[in-house]
Scaffold this active site. Structure first.
Site, short mmCIF file in Angstrom:
data_model
loop_
_atom_site.label_atom_id
_atom_site.label_comp_id
_atom_site.label_asym_id
_atom_site.label_seq_id
_atom_site.Cartn_x
_atom_site.Cartn_y
_atom_site.Cartn_z
N CYS A 1 0.87 -1.18 0.00
CA CYS A 1 0.00 0.00 0.00
C CYS A 1 0.91 1.23 0.00
CB CYS A 1 -0.99 -0.02 1.16
SG CYS A 1 -0.27 0.19 2.80
N ASN B 1 2.49 1.45 4.24
CA ASN B 1 2.75 0.19 4.95
C ASN B 1 2.46 0.28 6.45
OD1 ASN B 1 5.52 -2.04 5.62
ND2 ASN B 1 3.48 -2.62 5.02
N CYS C 1 -1.27 0.71 7.34
CA CYS C 1 -2.72 0.46 7.49
C CYS C 1 -3.16 -0.79 6.74
CB CYS C 1 -3.54 1.65 6.98
SG CYS C 1 -3.34 3.16 7.92
N ARG C 2 -3.25 -0.68 5.42
CA ARG C 2 -3.84 -1.75 4.62
C ARG C 2 -2.93 -2.95 4.42
NH1 ARG C 2 -5.38 1.70 -0.49
NH2 ARG C 2 -3.39 2.65 0.10
N SER C 3 -1.70 -2.73 3.99
CA SER C 3 -0.84 -3.88 3.70
C SER C 3 -0.47 -4.68 4.95
CB SER C 3 0.39 -3.46 2.89
OG SER C 3 1.14 -2.46 3.52
N ASP D 1 -8.15 3.56 1.36
CA ASP D 1 -7.15 3.90 2.37
C ASP D 1 -7.85 4.56 3.56
OD1 ASP D 1 -5.00 4.73 3.89
OD2 ASP D 1 -3.91 5.58 2.18
#
Length: 169
Positions: free
Chosen positions: A7, A10, A12-14, A128
């Protein structure tokens, strides 16, 4: 087979995607250990958060689902990741576009959009949640990521002998 989730920063999402993927594999009796499993990692396109733990809201939503991502640390994707990972899985189209600009041509087919593994989903990208103040946004993002990871695992089962150490790509 090796999988990296990407993301923007690195945090939050990934990291959530990495945590969900590791959790789902563990539930199937599969390891993500470098020597005898399916190595898994996450990275960001930028280095703003390098060395930082995931966002506290990502940690909280993962914990609610029995997943501990507190030991993860943010890092920036590097060129060797494209060679070292068979699947470079991006959270949104902007991530895909940026990855294609960084990626050596011979590895471009390794870049995938996470939600492309969920063909019937109306959601095509993982939003995001970083700038949202509420944990509810992170809970919604977690649900999207979980669907995407389940789709990825189904794809790996069907096309890449998931769990077979001798299978690369």
């Amino acid at each position: 087979m090796r999988v990296i989730f990407v993301c923007l920063g690195n945090i939050c999402r990934s990291p959530l995607a990495e945590g969900v993927f590791r959790n789902r594999l563990a539930a199937r009796g599969l390891s993500t250990d470098e020597n005898d499993g399916i190595p898994t990692d996450s990275a960001g396109l930028g280095d703003w958060h390098a060395g930082s733990a995931p966002d506290k809201r990502s940690i909280a939503v993962a914990k609610k689902h029995g997943i501990d991502i507190t030991s993860q640390r943010a890092r920036k994707i590097v060129e060797s990741d494209f060679e070292n990972f068979d699947f470079v899985v991006a959270m949104d189209r902007d991530n895909v576009d940026a990855l294609k600009k960084l990626c050596p041509t011979q590895f471009a087919d390794r870049i995938h959009l996470l939600m492309s593994f969920v063909p019937n989903s109306k959601i095509r990208e993982v939003p995001d949640p970083y700038f949202f103040r509420d944990e509810e946004s992170f809970a919604r993002v977690y649900a999207v990521i979980a669907d995407g990871v389940d789709g990825l695992i189904s794809h790996l089962d069907a096309h890449h002998a998931l769990g077979n150490k001798s299978s690369r790509g």
